[in-house]
Motif scaffolding. Structure first.
Motif, PDB file in Angstrom:
ATOM      1  N   ILE A 116       0.853  -1.202   0.000  1.00  0.00           N
ATOM      2  CA  ILE A 116       0.000   0.000   0.000  1.00  0.00           C
ATOM      3  C   ILE A 116       0.882   1.243   0.000  1.00  0.00           C
ATOM      4  CG2 ILE A 116      -1.611   1.347   1.419  1.00  0.00           C
ATOM      5  CD1 ILE A 116      -3.133  -1.094   2.027  1.00  0.00           C
ATOM      6  N   VAL A 117       1.952   1.184   0.789  1.00  0.00           N
ATOM      7  CA  VAL A 117       2.884   2.310   0.860  1.00  0.00           C
ATOM      8  C   VAL A 117       3.656   2.440  -0.453  1.00  0.00           C
ATOM      9  CG1 VAL A 117       4.873   3.239   2.121  1.00  0.00           C
ATOM     10  CG2 VAL A 117       3.085   2.006   3.356  1.00  0.00           C
ATOM     11  N   GLY A 120       1.104   3.328  -3.608  1.00  0.00           N
ATOM     12  CA  GLY A 120       0.198   4.478  -3.469  1.00  0.00           C
ATOM     13  C   GLY A 120       0.580   5.646  -4.355  1.00  0.00           C
ATOM     14  N   ARG A 121      -0.315   6.624  -4.393  1.00  0.00           N
ATOM     15  CA  ARG A 121      -0.068   7.816  -5.223  1.00  0.00           C
ATOM     16  C   ARG A 121       1.228   8.513  -4.851  1.00  0.00           C
ATOM     17  NH1 ARG A 121      -5.663  10.067  -7.315  1.00  0.00           N
ATOM     18  NH2 ARG A 121      -6.972   8.912  -5.875  1.00  0.00           N
ATOM     19  N   THR A 122       1.528   8.506  -3.545  1.00  0.00           N
ATOM     20  CA  THR A 122       2.760   9.160  -3.095  1.00  0.00           C
ATOM     21  C   THR A 122       3.848   8.131  -2.799  1.00  0.00           C
ATOM     22  OG1 THR A 122       1.884   9.112  -0.854  1.00  0.00           O
ATOM     23  CG2 THR A 122       1.561  11.145  -2.095  1.00  0.00           C
ATOM     24  N   ARG A 140      -2.861   5.365 -10.791  1.00  0.00           N
ATOM     25  CA  ARG A 140      -3.730   4.699  -9.828  1.00  0.00           C
ATOM     26  C   ARG A 140      -3.450   3.199  -9.896  1.00  0.00           C
ATOM     27  NH1 ARG A 140      -8.872   7.074  -8.897  1.00  0.00           N
ATOM     28  NH2 ARG A 140      -9.546   5.003  -8.310  1.00  0.00           N
ATOM     29  N   LEU A 142      -3.119   1.141  -6.823  1.00  0.00           N
ATOM     30  CA  LEU A 142      -3.819   0.449  -5.728  1.00  0.00           C
ATOM     31  C   LEU A 142      -5.264   0.144  -6.105  1.00  0.00           C
ATOM     32  CD1 LEU A 142      -2.793   2.175  -2.380  1.00  0.00           C
ATOM     33  CD2 LEU A 142      -2.292  -0.141  -3.114  1.00  0.00           C
ATOM     34  N   PHE A 143      -5.819  -0.878  -5.455  1.00  0.00           N
ATOM     35  CA  PHE A 143      -7.218  -1.282  -5.652  1.00  0.00           C
ATOM     36  C   PHE A 143      -7.509  -1.588  -7.120  1.00  0.00           C
ATOM     37  CE2 PHE A 143      -7.028   1.737  -2.048  1.00  0.00           C
ATOM     38  CZ  PHE A 143      -7.164   0.793  -1.046  1.00  0.00           C
TER      39      PHE A 143
ATOM     40  N   GLN B 219      -1.490   8.730   3.368  1.00  0.00           N
ATOM     41  CA  GLN B 219      -0.710   8.638   2.123  1.00  0.00           C
ATOM     42  C   GLN B 219      -1.257   9.552   1.029  1.00  0.00           C
ATOM     43  OE1 GLN B 219       0.044   3.892   2.528  1.00  0.00           O
ATOM     44  NE2 GLN B 219      -0.056   4.716   0.468  1.00  0.00           N
ATOM     45  N   GLU B 221      -3.819   9.183  -0.514  1.00  0.00           N
ATOM     46  CA  GLU B 221      -4.506   8.367  -1.514  1.00  0.00           C
ATOM     47  C   GLU B 221      -5.954   8.838  -1.632  1.00  0.00           C
ATOM     48  OE1 GLU B 221      -3.865   5.590  -4.336  1.00  0.00           O
ATOM     49  OE2 GLU B 221      -2.391   6.037  -2.784  1.00  0.00           O
TER      50      GLU B 221
END
Lengths: 280, 344
Positions: A116-117, A120-122, A140, A142-143, B219, B221
């Protein structure tokens, strides 16, 4: 070791009774729910209902597709990694094999949350892409199916590598040089020499990876969520949310059948290659 | 050899028998069924002090609503659980299934101290509310402005939103408020589900557990998500400007209730326990630990504490809760529509 077969069986009996009582019987009861009619008798209507639902079809095909892609990808990467590892000096080989096994000692929950880290976007993947000018805005990841694929591949790749290391070590050392001397290119060496000689490792590794990908819950749940349902997350939803044990039983049975089918298919492929070679 | 096996077996059976024998044969036992969260705090604030008062043994069973209700259904003929805390809608489901009994409020001395909405949430006398919560939108006030529930689906915001899955406690209430914002608030929630479905590709995730939202917010997100007030505190510690929205359609929410199992052999003890849990002292302590918003109106909290809870008569009155019967009668339909429009 034992004077007779009965003695050996007697020793195995407590474990067999325990396993039957706490595993086999509950599983049989659970699976029978999918075939039982509440008023009495048997039916397959739960299965026809399940497969007539378009969401279930989508989830089933997605699970099958991701399981297959993860297995193929782990085989491709696994062969390269295993081949490199068996080529090392004995001391270095042990250390590198230890590094391959190391992730298996870490909880899948921790390993999955790390993604996830990372994704992720960042996260570092997006930061790297943007720094290298590959993308302008964060992707994008994730998910999505991509996230689940990455998570599952990282989760089960060590199992494939270990299986293939074992198979490659049992291969005659002069098989590859002999093939090269006879004019085979590297693709032919792999296809006609390495693959037939390491098929057992591939079957074991493939079965472990495919079955693992089908039944893993944490990784699809965290990296895909309910946006990208897999059979295992759908099963959880049916039990924990809808209290629909019949649907859960159907999904569990489908997962078991898929696992057995994958194992049989891989064995068939390996056996077919053997027959071809013996007839040639 | 045979003698050794027989002796070992006998010893094992004796040991198992001993384990099954209560330390005090005459000791009263109350079995309660509760949510799994904050059990250490509940033990300290509720369970242990009550055991001292009643001189009884408290057996605590934990799990999610579905598991616990399934267990109660399985033991309907010979109930194990004496008292259960569940959601309002689950209480109605339990009532319809004949699993719970009327609550004799004359034996609950603290009943008069409850907010009106908590006295008989389902209007059937089968439950008493012990906590309620508001549901609204936690959002990054530096990135967006939320005046309406429909703002979450704006093109510039949707790709930074986590929406609760329809299967969660926050899912249907959030959809209900979106329906109000769209002026299409039918019990089947068809319009809001379709609206969310139209944006499913953009919405970051349909969350199952609110615990994952804090990390996603950290994050960056996500910038916004509909949440229950009971999960609000961790968001305030992230170091971002995060606000609690007050949309023009209002806030929704939910309530958890206490019920007495039908056929319980410890009915009076269960009522005594409920009374203790609803007391001003216990409800204050639970609020101070940010575990439960109090349904007891005599509980007085500091502003700082109140900001992290759903507190006060005005707040309680303003919540737009989905009636339990509507939730129960439409739940299967909601999931079906959701799976068709959003799930694939």
């Amino acid at each position: 070791m034992f004077q007779n077969r009965a003695e050996a069986l007697a020793l195995a009996l407590p474990a067999a009774i325990f396993a039957a009582a706490v595993f086999l019987v509950p599983v049989v009861i659970l699976l029978s729910d999918g075939f039982r009619v509440p008023t009495g008798g048997w039916t397959i209507s739960a299965y026809t209902d399940f497969f007539s639902n378009s969401l279930n079809q989508t989830v089933f095909l997605r699970t099958l597709r991701l399981g297959a892609i993860v297995t193929i990808a782990s085989a491709v990467i696994g062969y390269a990694a295993a081949f490199a590892i068996v080529s090392l000096e004995p001391g270095a080989k042990g250390k590198v094999t230890g590094l391959v096994v190391l992730p298996l000692m870490i909880s899948p929950v921790a390993r999955t949350y790390a993604w996830i880290v990372i994704l992720g976007r960042t996260g570092i993947v997006n930061q790297a892409f943007q720094a290298l000018g590959i993308t302008e805005a964060p992707l994008r990841i994730l998910f999505s199916e991509t996230a689940i694929f990455i998570g599952l591949l990282q989760l089960f790749l060590p199992l494939m590598i270990i299986s293939l290391i074992s198979a490659l070590e049992n291969m005659p050392k002069d098989a590859i040089p002999a093939a090269r001397v006879l004019g085979a290119n590297w693709f032919q060496v792999f296809w006609k020499v390495i693959l037939p000689l390491t098929k057992e490792g591939l079957v074991i590794g493939g079965t472990l990876v495919f079955t693992g990908s089908l039944t893993a819950y944490i990784t699809p749940a965290i990296l895909g969520g309910s946006k990208v349902l897999m059979l295992e997350t759908l099963l959880y939803q049916q039990v924990a949310v809808s209290n629909n044990f019949v649907a859960a039983s159907v999904i569990a049975f489908i997962l078991i059948v898929m696992s057995f089918a994958a194992n049989i298919l891989l064995k068939r492929v390996a056996t077919a290659r053997n027959k071809q070679r013996s007839q040639a | 050899m045979n003698k050794v096996i027989l002796a070992s077996g006998a010893a094992l059976m004796l040991a198992m028998g001993a384990a099954q024998t209560p330390a005090l044969a005459q000791e009263k036992t109350l079995t309660i069924s509760v949510y799994a969260l904050a059990q250490d705090e509940y033990k300290q604030i509720v369970y242990d002090p009550f055991q001292k008062i009643c001189g009884c043994k408290l057996v605590v069973e934990t799990g999610n609503s579905v598991e616990r209700l399934a267990k109660m259904e399985a033991n309907k003929a010979n109930p194990v659980v004496d008292m259960a805390v569940i959601s309002m809608a689950d209480a109605l489901a339990a009532s319809r299934a004949g699993l719970i009994d009327k609550v004799d409020t004359s034996k609950i001395s603290n009943f008069g101290k409850l907010y009106d909405i908590a006295k008989d949430p389902n209007g059937d006398g089968m439950s008493v509310g012990y906590t309620f919560y508001a549901t609204s939108i936690a959002y990054r006030s530096d990135k967006m402005k939320i005046d309406s529930w429909a703002d979450l689906l704006k093109p510039e915001y949707a790709s930074h939103v986590a929406w609760p899955n329809v299967t969660t406690n926050q899912g249907p209430p959030a959809l209900y408020m979106l329906g109000l914002a769209l002026a299409k608030d039918t019990p089947d929630l068809k319009a809001p589900i379709e609206a969310v479905g139209a944006k499913k590709g953009e919405i970051v995730t349909f969350y199952e557990k609110s615990s994952q939202l804090v990390q996603l917010m950290q994050q960056e997100e996500i910038w916004a998500a509909p949440i229950g007030r009971f999960t609000w505190a961790p968001f305030t510690k992230l170091g971002f400007p995060i606000a609690w929205a007050m949309p023009k359609e209002g806030q929704t929410g939910g309530m958890n209730v206490m019920t007495v199992t039908k056929g319980s052999k410890n009915r009076d003890l269960a009522l005594q326990f409920m009374d203790f849990w609803l007391s001003t002292e216990v409800q204050t302590k639970l609020a101070e630990k940010l575990i439960d918003s109090p349904s007891n109106k005599d509980v007085k909290l500091s502003e700082a504490l109140a900001n992290n809870l759903t507190y006060g008569e005005e707040t309680a009155k303003s919540l737009k809760l989905i009636p339990s019967a509507v939730a129960l009668d439409n739940r299967a339909g909601w999931i079906k529509t959701w799976n068709e429009k959003v799930g694939q």
